[in-house]
Design a protein around this motif. Structure first.
Motif: not given
Length: 449
Positions: A264-290
């Motif tokens: 369960x990936x909570x990205x509420x503040x993710x927009x603030x981080x420039x250049x962050x690595x790929x979300x977990x959802x991009x790495x494992x879409x079959x098991x991640x809820x974003x």
């Protein structure tokens, strides 16, 4: 010493005496009480009965036991939540507790958006029930918004919800059962703790290191317990501000695949981080809820969020939305999608990244000399307190100065709860923020001397 069982009446008398002395101030906040063994000897109790006395006082919220330090009288003027769950911010209070970052001109932006919406030909449709997961063109609009930020999803995988908190509740209600074990960071977002309590999940802590959650500790935990899911904030962690690197994310995905975990990936503040690595959802879409929303990047009053999930989980989540709110907030969603399409959301996000960095700079200067944990683009920071300073006393002293802060208690999953405070930097105008931060530094200094 008589170690025979103590009659209940006498046991309650001892508890009541302590409670009375704490309430009257005869035992002031921060007082170290006798050890369990000392209390047993002084009162002629069995050791187990002395432990029961302190356990009942702790359940009443009057004392706190700290491993290696002892049992201390709590500051009862402070709500048990120590901040973010229950403590309302009174008029005139300088709020370092909640984050509702706003920029000049946002009220006028709302007026303009409402005028534009009123002129649209689709207005009548917004007065009717909406599809449970949102209208198709609006799901596609938010999917394009995510694609512009490097996360490709299909509109059918995306469900619109009434804010990110509702999104988290929807995930729990649809995909987990009471009694399920969910691994969370030892310090984690307090709102998820509230949901877990309501749905009777068992939260187990992932140990923390100086740089983030300890995935080796998670691996050991998975060998000992039947963990069903991991709740995590890899990009702009609340409250610690961490942005986890790419190898850490890949390692978490590997563990999840090995042990069959849902992420369960909570990205509420993710927009603030420039250049962050790929979300977990991009790495494992079959098991991640974003899960994320538009409260922080636009305004907290806009209760519009979204959940991205594997297609096979979407029907269960639609049922959860139907059971909780029936459908998505049509008027608010239409406003948000209009602002996505005309570039307003992207512009606000860029401005808030600049604003957050400015506030962190102000905080670093105002709190110079104190230990701080934060991210340069975060709207909050974590202040571990000196060994001799208690967080509840600091919080109450600041309340008396009309400054609201949160201690570590709402965020803590494991014990002992660290003596620290979290400061939300996004709610005050900069001049008032500096004033409040100087007072925080002064109050901590007063207790440290």
């Amino acid at each position: 010493m008589d170690t025979s069982p103590v009659p209940r009446a006498r046991y309650k008398l001892i508890v009541d005496r302590f409670a009375s002395e704490i309430a009257s101030g005869a035992l002031p906040p921060g007082t170290r009480l006798p050890t369990h063994r000392q209390l047993a000897e002084e009162q002629g109790l069995a050791l187990v009965t002395a432990s029961r006395v302190y356990a009942e006082l702790e359940a009443m919220g009057l004392v706190s036991g700290e491993t290696g330090r002892g049992t201390f009288v709590r500051e009862i003027a402070l709500p048990l939540s120590h901040g973010v769950d229950q403590q309302a911010t009174a008029a005139g209070m300088l709020d370092l507790n909640f984050n509702y970052p706003a920029l000049p001109g946002q009220a006028e932006l709302l007026r303009g958006g409402l005028r534009q919406l009123a002129l649209s030909g689709d207005l009548e449709a917004l007065l009717r029930y909406q599809p449970h997961a949102g209208r198709g063109h609006e799901r596609a609009c938010i999917a394009r918004h995510l694609a512009d930020r490097g996360l490709t999803v299909e509109p059918e995988e995306l469900l619109i919800v009434s804010g990110a908190q509702h999104g988290l509740a929807t995930v729990v209600m649809a995909l987990l059962k009471p009694g399920d074990v969910v691994a969370v960071d030892a310090l984690t977002y307090s709102g998820f703790k509230v949901i877990a309590e309501a749905y009777r999940l068992e939260l187990v802590p992932i140990p923390l290191t100086g740089n983030g959650p300890d995935l080796e500790g998670l691996e050991r935990l998975c060998h000992k317990r039947r963990v069903k899911a991991v709740y995590t904030m890899p990009t702009l962690h609340n409250p610690m501000g961490w942005v986890m690197d790419g190898p850490w994310r890949q390692r978490l995905v590997d563990i999840a695949r090995t042990h069959g975990l849902m992420l369960i990936e909570d990205a509420a503040y993710a927009f603030l981080a420039d250049g962050a690595p790929a979300p977990l959802r991009a790495l494992a879409p079959e098991l991640t809820v974003y899960v994320s929303g538009f409260s922080k990047n636009i305004a907290t009053g806009l209760r519009v969020g979204y959940v991205v999930a594997p297609l096979q989980w979407v029907p269960a989540m639609e049922r959860a939305i139907r059971a909780t709110t029936w459908n998505t907030p049509g008027v608010m969603t239409a406003l948000v999608c209009g602002w996505i399409e005309d570039g307003t959301v992207a512009r606000l996000e860029a401005q808030k990244r600049v604003d957050a960095r400015h506030r962190q700079t102000l905080a670093a200067k105002a709190l110079a000399g104190l230990q701080m944990i934060s991210h340069p683009s975060s709207y909050f920071l974590w202040l571990p307190l000196p060994e001799e300073v208690r967080a509840d006393q600091v919080a109450v002293a600041l309340l008396s100065e009309n400054i609201a802060v949160s201690t570590a208690e709402p965020f803590a999953v494991s014990t002992p709860v660290p003596h620290a405070i979290r400061l939300a930097l996004g709610s005050l105008e900069p001049g008032a923020l500096v004033q409040a931060l100087h007072k925080v530094r002064q109050v901590i200094g007063n207790f440290a001397w």
